[in-house]
Design a protein around this motif. Sequence first.
Motif: not given
Lengths: 202, 204
Positions: A139, B143-144, B185
């Motif tokens: 991620e 989030g990213r 994050m």
Amino acid sequence: MELAACPECDLLLNPHQAAVGENAHCPRCGYLLQRPSKQSIERTLALSIAGLLLMLPANLLPLVGIKVLGTSHDGTLWSGVFTLFSEGMWAVAVLVFLSSMLFPLLNIVLSLLVSFYLHFNKPNKYLSHWMRWLQHLKEWAMLEVYMLGIIVACVKLTSMSEVKFGLGLYAFIALIVVSGMLASHLDGYLFWRHIRRLNNKL
Amino acid sequence: MKTNANALSRGLVRCHDCGHLSKVNTPHCPVCNGHLHPRKPKSLQRTAALLLSSYALYLPANVFPIMTVTRLGSGEPHTIIGGIFALIDSGMMPIALLVLVASILVPMVKLLGLSLLVFSVYFNWPINARLATVVYRIIAFVGRWSMLDIFMITILVSLVNLGGVAQVIAGPAATAFACVVVLTMFAATSFDPRLIWDNPNAYE
Ligand SMILES: [Zn+2]
Ligand SMILES: [Zn+2]
């Protein structure tokens, strides 16, 4: 038959090997447990080699350029990081470096290493370390977010200058496509099963 | 056969990394040698601490200029919201909306959503566990995308670097905003969604 548990709700499950094209979801919380893909190991290996080849042009060739008063300026992935650093924004520079250059590279290198050893059936004591790092890094590699940033920046720039796309941008887009395919073809469930079998051979 | 029990209630611990089930109190996973914990260690405390720091940095991230655009010697500082207004003024509604979602809405939804999840677990609120898990999943996924503004500024500073004619310089809010993105994050990854299902008052 060995039991399994859902990572997001801890429901005890009787796993069955899902067929290719079938998505196995947790019956209680809906978590995607398995998404098997055809020839997952071979495809991961091929895609990571392709990704590795694209890495260099995507990182070094200009992504976009502007032309103001006859002089043109090109921007690469690296020049953005470098300019931020020289302006004293080192924290942001480090974050951009990690999320747009180092982690995407590590992601591909680790996929390559793991799928290489699995494909050739070679045990390696670092296999589970690599696989674990790969899962945690995923991620933090943000190429597709960077692409969106390029689009917004270009829209902002069109009002003040002429914007042209560089060769690096095509490599960059190809790299995003390859990374996306890599993520969808890498079947974690299958990979861990093979790693476990290989670790027993050590 | 469909079971309806938590692995932990049957004395089993799932490895975070490889998914292998071991007996409770096994220190290391026999498959991948990772540390085993029934739940992520100190999940609520860590998430709460990371959330508090993010709240504290959210203010400077929005108050201070995120970048300064200099044209022919006169500088013009932009805050995050100012940048969105500038986009609206130049008639670029879709892009303005995109930046609004990525830079304002996503961090806000993340902060508030995660805070509610932490409260619901801590105070055993009677909530719909399935819905709360979906909320968690969305928060962890979006989030990213908040990094959009940071990447856009990175490209602008490297391209618009024409000395006196035109220059873009990143402002102090960029560091604060980057910290908010990273901290939220981390907050999302340190929260353990299984705690939602451990709540005795939660329903499915
Ligand atoms: Zn579940
Ligand atoms: Zn394990």
